[in-house]
Design a protein around this motif. Structure first.
Motif, PDB file in Angstrom:
ATOM      1  N   THR A  13       0.798  -1.215   0.000  1.00  0.00           N
ATOM      2  CA  THR A  13       0.000   0.000   0.000  1.00  0.00           C
ATOM      3  C   THR A  13       0.833   1.268   0.000  1.00  0.00           C
ATOM      4  O   THR A  13       0.425   2.270  -0.571  1.00  0.00           O
ATOM      5  CB  THR A  13      -0.946   0.037   1.224  1.00  0.00           C
ATOM      6  N   GLU A  14       2.002   1.245   0.614  1.00  0.00           N
ATOM      7  CA  GLU A  14       2.801   2.460   0.764  1.00  0.00           C
ATOM      8  C   GLU A  14       3.839   2.645  -0.345  1.00  0.00           C
ATOM      9  O   GLU A  14       4.215   3.761  -0.654  1.00  0.00           O
ATOM     10  CB  GLU A  14       3.527   2.461   2.112  1.00  0.00           C
ATOM     11  N   PRO A  77       2.733  -3.763  15.412  1.00  0.00           N
ATOM     12  CA  PRO A  77       3.681  -4.088  14.329  1.00  0.00           C
ATOM     13  C   PRO A  77       4.005  -2.841  13.510  1.00  0.00           C
ATOM     14  O   PRO A  77       3.105  -2.167  13.006  1.00  0.00           O
ATOM     15  CB  PRO A  77       2.928  -5.130  13.507  1.00  0.00           C
ATOM     16  N   GLN A  78       5.303  -2.541  13.444  1.00  0.00           N
ATOM     17  CA  GLN A  78       5.772  -1.351  12.733  1.00  0.00           C
ATOM     18  C   GLN A  78       7.293  -1.387  12.648  1.00  0.00           C
ATOM     19  O   GLN A  78       7.941  -2.175  13.326  1.00  0.00           O
ATOM     20  CB  GLN A  78       5.336  -0.081  13.468  1.00  0.00           C
ATOM     21  N   PHE A  79       7.846  -0.495  11.829  1.00  0.00           N
ATOM     22  CA  PHE A  79       9.299  -0.376  11.762  1.00  0.00           C
ATOM     23  C   PHE A  79       9.795   0.287  13.037  1.00  0.00           C
ATOM     24  O   PHE A  79       9.205   1.252  13.517  1.00  0.00           O
ATOM     25  CB  PHE A  79       9.729   0.434  10.538  1.00  0.00           C
ATOM     26  N   LEU A  84      16.952   7.375  10.334  1.00  0.00           N
ATOM     27  CA  LEU A  84      17.953   8.359   9.930  1.00  0.00           C
ATOM     28  C   LEU A  84      19.334   7.717   9.872  1.00  0.00           C
ATOM     29  O   LEU A  84      20.035   7.812   8.871  1.00  0.00           O
ATOM     30  CB  LEU A  84      17.950   9.558  10.878  1.00  0.00           C
ATOM     31  N   THR A  85      19.735   7.054  10.947  1.00  0.00           N
ATOM     32  CA  THR A  85      21.067   6.456  10.953  1.00  0.00           C
ATOM     33  C   THR A  85      21.140   5.237  10.039  1.00  0.00           C
ATOM     34  O   THR A  85      22.191   4.958   9.477  1.00  0.00           O
ATOM     35  CB  THR A  85      21.514   6.087  12.387  1.00  0.00           C
ATOM     36  N   PHE A  86      20.028   4.536   9.869  1.00  0.00           N
ATOM     37  CA  PHE A  86      19.981   3.404   8.937  1.00  0.00           C
ATOM     38  C   PHE A  86      20.251   3.885   7.512  1.00  0.00           C
ATOM     39  O   PHE A  86      21.066   3.313   6.794  1.00  0.00           O
ATOM     40  CB  PHE A  86      18.617   2.706   9.018  1.00  0.00           C
ATOM     41  N   SER A 124      11.088   7.184  -2.570  1.00  0.00           N
ATOM     42  CA  SER A 124       9.775   7.390  -1.954  1.00  0.00           C
ATOM     43  C   SER A 124       9.728   6.776  -0.558  1.00  0.00           C
ATOM     44  O   SER A 124       9.110   7.331   0.353  1.00  0.00           O
ATOM     45  CB  SER A 124       8.652   6.840  -2.829  1.00  0.00           C
ATOM     46  N   PHE A 125      10.393   5.634  -0.364  1.00  0.00           N
ATOM     47  CA  PHE A 125      10.429   5.007   0.963  1.00  0.00           C
ATOM     48  C   PHE A 125      11.131   5.923   1.956  1.00  0.00           C
ATOM     49  O   PHE A 125      10.612   6.193   3.041  1.00  0.00           O
ATOM     50  CB  PHE A 125      11.150   3.654   0.905  1.00  0.00           C
ATOM     51  N   ILE A 126      12.302   6.417   1.593  1.00  0.00           N
ATOM     52  CA  ILE A 126      13.076   7.275   2.492  1.00  0.00           C
ATOM     53  C   ILE A 126      12.335   8.584   2.747  1.00  0.00           C
ATOM     54  O   ILE A 126      12.186   9.008   3.900  1.00  0.00           O
ATOM     55  CB  ILE A 126      14.487   7.542   1.920  1.00  0.00           C
ATOM     56  N   ASP A 127      11.828   9.237   1.712  1.00  0.00           N
ATOM     57  CA  ASP A 127      11.130  10.512   1.877  1.00  0.00           C
ATOM     58  C   ASP A 127       9.899  10.369   2.770  1.00  0.00           C
ATOM     59  O   ASP A 127       9.697  11.151   3.702  1.00  0.00           O
ATOM     60  CB  ASP A 127      10.713  11.091   0.528  1.00  0.00           C
ATOM     61  N   ALA A 128       9.070   9.370   2.503  1.00  0.00           N
ATOM     62  CA  ALA A 128       7.851   9.182   3.295  1.00  0.00           C
ATOM     63  C   ALA A 128       8.181   8.820   4.738  1.00  0.00           C
ATOM     64  O   ALA A 128       7.528   9.289   5.669  1.00  0.00           O
ATOM     65  CB  ALA A 128       6.980   8.100   2.666  1.00  0.00           C
ATOM     66  N   SER A 129       9.211   8.013   4.921  1.00  0.00           N
ATOM     67  CA  SER A 129       9.611   7.622   6.280  1.00  0.00           C
ATOM     68  C   SER A 129      10.080   8.830   7.072  1.00  0.00           C
ATOM     69  O   SER A 129       9.716   9.001   8.239  1.00  0.00           O
ATOM     70  CB  SER A 129      10.721   6.570   6.222  1.00  0.00           C
ATOM     71  N   PHE A 130      10.875   9.694   6.451  1.00  0.00           N
ATOM     72  CA  PHE A 130      11.370  10.878   7.146  1.00  0.00           C
ATOM     73  C   PHE A 130      10.247  11.865   7.448  1.00  0.00           C
ATOM     74  O   PHE A 130      10.218  12.470   8.513  1.00  0.00           O
ATOM     75  CB  PHE A 130      12.487  11.556   6.364  1.00  0.00           C
ATOM     76  N   GLN A 131       9.322  12.026   6.533  1.00  0.00           N
ATOM     77  CA  GLN A 131       8.203  12.928   6.789  1.00  0.00           C
ATOM     78  C   GLN A 131       7.382  12.450   7.982  1.00  0.00           C
ATOM     79  O   GLN A 131       6.996  13.245   8.845  1.00  0.00           O
ATOM     80  CB  GLN A 131       7.327  13.053   5.545  1.00  0.00           C
ATOM     81  N   LYS A 132       7.136  11.164   8.045  1.00  0.00           N
ATOM     82  CA  LYS A 132       6.379  10.602   9.159  1.00  0.00           C
ATOM     83  C   LYS A 132       7.157  10.769  10.466  1.00  0.00           C
ATOM     84  O   LYS A 132       6.588  11.155  11.490  1.00  0.00           O
ATOM     85  CB  LYS A 132       6.089   9.125   8.890  1.00  0.00           C
TER      86      LYS A 132
END
Length: 177
Positions: A13-14, A77-79, A84-86, A124-132
């Motif tokens: 979905t993401e 369940p989540q990351f 950031l360091t990853f 898109s994964f990195i951008d969306a993760s950082f925004q969240k």
């Protein structure tokens, strides 16, 4: 066999991983179980794996010789990796402790980024993760600075009742010591 359905739904979905990408992702996953009290990551170490909490309770905190300050708790369940360091392959300042027995789905850093590059969803994964992450951090800082302990408790009661049921209150309401 461990259930990957929540992780699968997240990527379907993401992010633009098709069925082949999902299958390749699952082929990279290691299921690791940790005992209560184990540290998943310690400050000044590198985040070498993308970790997805499948089961259990994890406390995230900062620490020095004088005090510990809780940052977050993970139950759903989540990351749970320090994204950031990853992504930057740098040292983290965070610690993570298992408050129960924990099952984590892990993917090593390099194969994960190779997969995201292959399926062209890495940015898109990195951008969306950082925004969240930034949104969560802003909300946490705002609440800690502007709300009374009673207001913070009421918010937990409304928005995170599972924390009140599952996490020892001495950790939830710890005052930087």
């Amino acid at each position: 066999m461990t259930n990957f359905s929540k992780l699968s739904n997240f990527f379907k979905t993401e992010y633009s991983l098709n069925q082949d990408g999902i299958e390749e992702l699952f082929s990279l996953i290691k299921v690791i179980k940790h005992r209560k009290g184990s540290l998943l990551i310690q400050a000044q170490s590198k985040e070498k794996q993308l970790r997805f909490l499948n089961k259990g309770i994890v406390r995230e905190y900062y620490s020095n010789q004088e005090k510990e300050v809780n940052i977050n708790f993970y139950i759903k369940p989540q990351f749970i990796s320090d994204l950031l360091t990853f992504s930057q392959n740098s040292n983290t300042n965070k610690n993570q402790e298992c408050l129960s027995s924990v099952e984590v789905l892990c993917i090593d850093r390099n194969p994960f980024f190779d997969l995201l590059e292959k399926y062209q969803c890495g940015k898109s994964f990195i951008d969306a993760s950082f925004q969240k992450l930034l949104k969560q951090k802003e909300m946490l800082e705002f609440n800690r600075v502007t709300k009374t302990p009673k207001e913070l408790y009421n918010e937990l009661f409304i928005y995170k009742p599972e924390w009140l049921q599952s996490i020892p209150h001495r950790l939830l309401f710890k005052h930087n010591s």
